[in-house]
Design a protein around this motif. Sequence first.
Motif, PDB file in Angstrom:
ATOM      1  N   SER A 123     -14.678   9.680  -4.653  1.00  0.00           N
ATOM      2  CA  SER A 123     -15.283  10.289  -3.465  1.00  0.00           C
ATOM      3  C   SER A 123     -16.725   9.819  -3.287  1.00  0.00           C
ATOM      4  O   SER A 123     -17.404   9.471  -4.256  1.00  0.00           O
ATOM      5  CB  SER A 123     -15.281  11.818  -3.585  1.00  0.00           C
ATOM      6  OG  SER A 123     -13.974  12.337  -3.677  1.00  0.00           O
TER       7      SER A 123
ATOM      8  N   GLN B 213     -17.878  13.163   4.411  1.00  0.00           N
ATOM      9  CA  GLN B 213     -17.315  13.336   3.088  1.00  0.00           C
ATOM     10  C   GLN B 213     -16.039  12.513   2.996  1.00  0.00           C
ATOM     11  O   GLN B 213     -15.121  12.712   3.792  1.00  0.00           O
ATOM     12  CB  GLN B 213     -17.006  14.814   2.819  1.00  0.00           C
ATOM     13  CG  GLN B 213     -16.372  15.084   1.476  1.00  0.00           C
ATOM     14  CD  GLN B 213     -17.292  14.782   0.307  1.00  0.00           C
ATOM     15  OE1 GLN B 213     -18.468  15.146   0.329  1.00  0.00           O
ATOM     16  NE2 GLN B 213     -16.773  14.132  -0.721  1.00  0.00           N
TER      17      GLN B 213
ATOM     18  N   ASN C  79     -12.983  11.380   0.592  1.00  0.00           N
ATOM     19  CA  ASN C  79     -12.209  11.642  -0.623  1.00  0.00           C
ATOM     20  C   ASN C  79     -11.014  10.706  -0.696  1.00  0.00           C
ATOM     21  O   ASN C  79     -10.633  10.099   0.304  1.00  0.00           O
ATOM     22  CB  ASN C  79     -11.726  13.093  -0.643  1.00  0.00           C
ATOM     23  CG  ASN C  79     -12.862  14.093  -0.637  1.00  0.00           C
ATOM     24  OD1 ASN C  79     -13.941  13.842  -1.178  1.00  0.00           O
ATOM     25  ND2 ASN C  79     -12.639  15.239  -0.016  1.00  0.00           N
TER      26      ASN C  79
ATOM     27  N   ARG D  39     -20.144  10.853  -0.398  1.00  0.00           N
ATOM     28  CA  ARG D  39     -20.602  11.543   0.800  1.00  0.00           C
ATOM     29  C   ARG D  39     -21.727  10.744   1.424  1.00  0.00           C
ATOM     30  O   ARG D  39     -22.779  10.522   0.800  1.00  0.00           O
ATOM     31  CB  ARG D  39     -21.085  12.957   0.499  1.00  0.00           C
ATOM     32  CG  ARG D  39     -21.389  13.738   1.778  1.00  0.00           C
ATOM     33  CD  ARG D  39     -21.779  15.177   1.536  1.00  0.00           C
ATOM     34  NE  ARG D  39     -23.172  15.324   1.167  1.00  0.00           N
ATOM     35  CZ  ARG D  39     -23.883  16.440   1.359  1.00  0.00           C
ATOM     36  NH1 ARG D  39     -23.302  17.494   1.924  1.00  0.00           N
ATOM     37  NH2 ARG D  39     -25.137  16.524   0.979  1.00  0.00           N
TER      38      ARG D  39
ATOM     39  N   TYR E 112     -22.896  14.248   8.194  1.00  0.00           N
ATOM     40  CA  TYR E 112     -22.310  13.835   6.932  1.00  0.00           C
ATOM     41  C   TYR E 112     -20.904  13.277   7.143  1.00  0.00           C
ATOM     42  O   TYR E 112     -20.216  13.635   8.098  1.00  0.00           O
ATOM     43  CB  TYR E 112     -22.225  15.025   5.968  1.00  0.00           C
ATOM     44  CG  TYR E 112     -23.533  15.720   5.722  1.00  0.00           C
ATOM     45  CD1 TYR E 112     -23.878  16.867   6.444  1.00  0.00           C
ATOM     46  CD2 TYR E 112     -24.441  15.235   4.788  1.00  0.00           C
ATOM     47  CE1 TYR E 112     -25.087  17.514   6.224  1.00  0.00           C
ATOM     48  CE2 TYR E 112     -25.656  15.875   4.564  1.00  0.00           C
ATOM     49  CZ  TYR E 112     -25.963  17.008   5.288  1.00  0.00           C
ATOM     50  OH  TYR E 112     -27.169  17.643   5.074  1.00  0.00           O
TER      51      TYR E 112
END
Length: 123
Positions: A17, A82, A84, A19, A80
């Motif tokens: 992951s 994110q 994953n 960010r 942002y």
Amino acid sequence: QVQLVESGGGLVQAGGSLRLSCAASGRTFSTYAMGWFRQAPGKEREFVAAINWSTTRTYYEDSVKGRFTISRDNAKNTVYLQMNSLKPEDTAVYYCAADLNRVSFREYEYDYWGQGTQVTVSS
């Protein structure tokens, strides 16, 4: 005028992951939509995700749905991404962009762009 600066890119193994952050300055951040795009080597820049000014609407490219989440903090003037379950095919330079008129997945509708941040996913 809007100035955008991305950060958070790097090298990560597949399945990991990251960010990404994009800090905005200039015009009042809470008045415009934001988007993330990416450009892989030898390919055209493509839409990844977008969010409207009030965070009530978000849009995603099909290949990132369920893996990526776009969000924004209007108090911090930051958007942002994110990311994953990263895959090698997510490797690209990621750009944030500001759309002064409306949230969109169309690159040409965006008015301001950051310089980009490199994301590399190793297999």
